[in-house]
Design an enzyme around this catalytic site. Structure first.
Site, PDB file in Angstrom:
ATOM      1  N   ASP A 121      32.816  39.946  36.836  1.00  0.00           N
ATOM      2  CA  ASP A 121      33.725  39.907  35.866  1.00  0.00           C
ATOM      3  C   ASP A 121      33.055  39.578  34.798  1.00  0.00           C
ATOM      4  OD1 ASP A 121      35.958  41.755  37.266  1.00  0.00           O
ATOM      5  OD2 ASP A 121      37.424  39.971  37.370  1.00  0.00           O
ATOM      6  N   ASP A 140      36.307  48.053  36.455  1.00  0.00           N
ATOM      7  CA  ASP A 140      37.735  47.920  35.975  1.00  0.00           C
ATOM      8  C   ASP A 140      38.297  49.115  35.403  1.00  0.00           C
ATOM      9  OD1 ASP A 140      37.949  46.063  38.336  1.00  0.00           O
ATOM     10  OD2 ASP A 140      37.515  44.831  36.939  1.00  0.00           O
TER      11      ASP A 140
END
Length: 171
Positions: A121, A140
Site C-alpha cells: 500500500d 483497492d
C-alpha cells in the site's frame, strides 16, 4: 468473443498493469515506512506492507490462517465475478465496468499476496498527521470504486422499479 469479455480483459488488464507498476516502483525505490509528502498535511506516498485485508483486517490473525484465507478467497471471488458477468447483457456498460474494476483490483492485490504474502500500500491520506485513513493502493481503489458503482446501480434500479410500481398502482 463477446464484447463484455473484451472489456473485462482491457479494463482489468489496465488496472493490474497500473497497480503493479506503481507497486514495483514503491517496493524498489522506498524503504519500508518511508514517506514522501505530495500535498502537505493531506497526502503522502508511504510504503506500507498490509498483511491483512482492508484497513488491516485479520492482520493479527495466525499467519497460517491468513495465508490460506488470502490465497484461496481471491480465486473464488474471480470465479463468482465471471459467473455474474456471464448473466450481464453486453449493452450494460456500467455493470461491465464495475465488475471489471473489481476483477482487476482483486488480481492486482492477489499478485502481491502470491509474491510477498502481503499487499503493498502507498496512498496515505491524512489531516495534519492527526486524522488518517489507512494506506491503500490502486487495486483497492478499483475494488471500492467497482463495488460502489454496483451499489449505486442497484439503488437506482430499485428506485426505478418502485416508481414503476407506484405508477402502475395509481392507474
Amino acid at each position: 468473443m463477446k464484447n463484455k469479455y473484451i472489456w473485462l480483459v482491457l479494463i482489468s488488464g489496465f488496472l493490474v498493469a497500473m497497480d503493479q507498476l506503481v507497486k514495483v516502483y514503491v517496493h524498489t525505490h522506498f524503504h519500508l515506512g518511508e514517506s514522501v509528502i505530495v500535498i502537505p498535511n493531506f497526502f503522502n506516498l508511504t510504503y506500507v506492507r498490509n498483511f491483512g485485508a482492508a484497513f488491516g483486517f485479520l492482520a493479527e490473525s495466525h499467519p497460517s490462517f491468513r495465508e490460506i484465507f488470502f490465497l484461496s478467497m481471491p480465486p473464488i471471488a474471480l470465479v463468482i465475478i465471471l459467473g455474474i458477468l456471464r448473466g450481464v447483457k453486453d449493452t450494460d456498460t456500467k455493470q461491465i465496468i464495475a465488475l471489471s474494476s473489481i476483477f482487476g483490483g482483486a488480481i492486482g492485490n492477489y499478485i502481491d499476496r502470491v509474491r510477498f504474502r502481503y499487499v503493498i500500500d502507498f496512498l496515505d491520506f491524512h489531516l495534519y498527521n492527526r486524522w488518517s485513513w489507512p494506506a491503500f493502493n490502486i487495486a483497492d481503489m478499483a475494488i471500492v470504486g467497482g463495488v460502489g458503482l454496483l451499489l449505486l446501480l442497484m439503488f437506482l434500479e430499485n428506485k426505478k422499479k418502485d416508481n414503476t410500481e407506484k405508477e402502475e398502482g395509481a392507474t
